[in-house]
Design an enzyme around this catalytic site. Structure first.
Site, mmCIF file in Angstrom:
data_model
loop_
_atom_site.group_PDB
_atom_site.id
_atom_site.type_symbol
_atom_site.label_atom_id
_atom_site.label_comp_id
_atom_site.label_asym_id
_atom_site.label_seq_id
_atom_site.Cartn_x
_atom_site.Cartn_y
_atom_site.Cartn_z
ATOM 1 N N LYS A 1 11.901 -16.537 52.131
ATOM 2 C CA LYS A 1 11.176 -15.978 50.976
ATOM 3 C C LYS A 1 11.216 -17.002 49.856
ATOM 4 O O LYS A 1 12.284 -17.449 49.433
ATOM 5 C CB LYS A 1 11.824 -14.665 50.527
ATOM 6 N N THR B 1 11.726 -11.710 55.775
ATOM 7 C CA THR B 1 11.813 -12.373 54.471
ATOM 8 C C THR B 1 11.965 -11.319 53.368
ATOM 9 O O THR B 1 12.556 -11.587 52.326
ATOM 10 C CB THR B 1 10.586 -13.256 54.196
ATOM 11 N N ASP B 2 11.463 -10.130 53.618
ATOM 12 C CA ASP B 2 11.631 -9.056 52.636
ATOM 13 C C ASP B 2 13.113 -8.719 52.449
ATOM 14 O O ASP B 2 13.569 -8.469 51.323
ATOM 15 C CB ASP B 2 10.850 -7.821 53.096
ATOM 16 N N PHE C 1 8.307 1.889 25.506
ATOM 17 C CA PHE C 1 6.866 2.115 25.652
ATOM 18 C C PHE C 1 6.661 3.502 26.232
ATOM 19 O O PHE C 1 6.952 3.756 27.387
ATOM 20 C CB PHE C 1 6.218 1.044 26.546
ATOM 21 N N ARG D 1 13.366 -1.318 27.864
ATOM 22 C CA ARG D 1 12.793 -2.248 28.834
ATOM 23 C C ARG D 1 12.991 -3.671 28.338
ATOM 24 O O ARG D 1 13.327 -3.894 27.171
ATOM 25 C CB ARG D 1 11.305 -1.966 29.050
ATOM 26 N N GLN E 1 1.846 -4.460 21.010
ATOM 27 C CA GLN E 1 0.863 -4.490 19.919
ATOM 28 C C GLN E 1 1.571 -4.394 18.566
ATOM 29 O O GLN E 1 1.225 -5.099 17.607
ATOM 30 C CB GLN E 1 -0.130 -3.328 20.075
ATOM 31 N N ASN F 1 1.917 -9.905 28.231
ATOM 32 C CA ASN F 1 3.094 -9.075 28.486
ATOM 33 C C ASN F 1 3.642 -9.457 29.858
ATOM 34 O O ASN F 1 3.099 -9.074 30.893
ATOM 35 C CB ASN F 1 2.691 -7.587 28.446
ATOM 36 N N HIS G 1 5.639 -8.882 32.564
ATOM 37 C CA HIS G 1 6.346 -7.676 33.018
ATOM 38 C C HIS G 1 7.622 -8.013 33.791
ATOM 39 O O HIS G 1 7.617 -8.878 34.667
ATOM 40 C CB HIS G 1 5.433 -6.839 33.907
HETATM 41 O O1 LIG Z 1 3.584 -2.867 24.946
HETATM 42 C C1 LIG Z 1 2.769 -2.482 25.801
HETATM 43 N N1 LIG Z 1 1.480 -2.228 25.451
HETATM 44 C C2 LIG Z 1 0.554 -1.782 26.333
HETATM 45 O O2 LIG Z 1 -0.635 -1.551 25.963
HETATM 46 C C3 LIG Z 1 0.965 -1.596 27.662
HETATM 47 N N2 LIG Z 1 0.316 -1.186 28.793
HETATM 48 C C4 LIG Z 1 1.214 -1.206 29.798
HETATM 49 O O3 LIG Z 1 0.977 -0.895 30.999
HETATM 50 N N3 LIG Z 1 2.436 -1.613 29.344
HETATM 51 C C5 LIG Z 1 2.295 -1.858 28.020
HETATM 52 N N4 LIG Z 1 3.181 -2.308 27.087
#
Ligand SMILES: O=c1[nH]c(=O)c2[nH]c(=O)[nH]c2[nH]1
Length: 297
Positions: free
Chosen positions: A12, A65-66, A163, A180, A224, A250, A252
């Site tokens: 992996k 590999t997973d 969020f 998060r 935002q 963002n 993730h």
């Molecule tokens: O801070 C965020 N704004 C979003 O508009 C958004 N949309 C999402 O899926 N995660 C997040 N996080």
């Protein structure tokens, strides 16, 4: 002439794991804890008795590999990541010792270095950013504009981000969260009121500093909201500037489900996805900012 299988290996590649170590004697309020983060990319390549899978498709010798990826996450939780050399040895020895069909393991790890910004849970990635300037001039006495900025400034808060309360339609699966990782790679440009700024270096240094501090010090309910706070802080602190434009992907970080391996995951082990990513863009300006739309193009 016979055709035979030559050297081969499989595994992996580039499992991106971010391991957060939370302060053991923290005060229980997550924003107050001092965190340590390790951000690594792990590539495992295994070799051994792999003739059958290549020649006849018999998978009896193949550790998926997973599973290798899961091992990386589980080991990050169980052992932490002290150094990438230690972590590499742990993993490589594990695969060879635990699997009779694996006789050699190659584990390559890249570590991305982060420096602290301020407080206990805000980090900025060392190096990598680019300072930018965009200048327009119509000649002596004519219109002139200067837009300074930066791109590729990676920042991360390991807590202090929530969020929830968002729209839910029939396609929404995202669970609300009150804790998060918030990570982004900042592209920011800021417009000077005039060319009278003079000390461009100091202006840049301070604008960057205020962007970082606002990111670190904002308890975020959304990226935002953080964006607006970053722009506002720069304009509050730097009178020579009148408009800030920000683009914040963002980046993730998904909590890894370690339950199948009998482990909990109290916001410690994350999978850092590179795409797709959210993209939040916005302009923040003073209400007396002189009109200069062409300054940005
Ligand atoms: O801070 C965020 N704004 C979003 O508009 C958004 N949309 C999402 O899926 N995660 C997040 N996080």
């Amino acid at each position: 002439m016979a055709i035979v299988l030559g050297p081969n290996r499989y595994g992996k590649a580039e499992t991106r794991v971010v391991r957060v170590t939370r302060n053991a004697d923290g005060n229980g309020e997550r924003d107050g804890e001092v965190h340590r983060i390790k951000d690594v990319s792990v590539t495992v390549l295994l070799s051994g008795a792999m003739e059958d899978v290549h020649l006849s498709g018999d998978n009896a010798a193949v550790l998926p590999t997973d599973s290798q990826k899961n091992t990386v996450f589980a080991f990050a939780k169980k052992h932490g990541i002290a150094t990438i050399e230690d972590f590499g040895l742990l993993l490589a020895r594990h695969f060879v010792d635990a699997q009779p069909t694996i006789t050699h393991a190659r584990v390559e790890i890249h570590e991305y270095a982060w420096d602290r910004v301020t407080g206990g849970h805000s980090f900025v990635r060392s190096g990598g950013e680019v300072r930018t300037a965009l200048v327009h001039s119509d000649g002596d006495g004519g219109a002139e504009s200067v837009v300074s900025g930066l791109r590729d400034l990676a920042v991360l808060n390991s807590t202090g981000s929530e969020f929830h309360g968002f729209v839910r339609d029939e396609y929404t699966t995202l669970p609300p969260t009150d804790d998060r990782v918030l990570a982004t790679t900042v592209t920011a440009r800021w417009r000077h009121r005039s060319t009278a700024t003079r000390d461009w270096d100091a202006s840049y240094r301070e604008a960057r500093n205020h962007l970082l501090r606002a990111f670190a010090e904002t308890h975020s309910l959304s990226l935002q909201q953080t964006l607006f706070q970053m722009g506002r802080r720069v304009l509050d602190e730097r009178p020579e500037l009148c408009e800030v434009r920000l683009a914040l992907p963002n980046r993730h970080h998904f909590l890894v489900d370690l339950e199948p391996f009998g482990m909990d995951n109290d916001n410690e082990v994350y999978f850092a996805a590179d795409r797709p990513y959210g993209l939040v863009e916005g302009t923040v300006l003073t209400d007396d900012a002189p009109d200069a739309p062409s300054a940005w193009t």
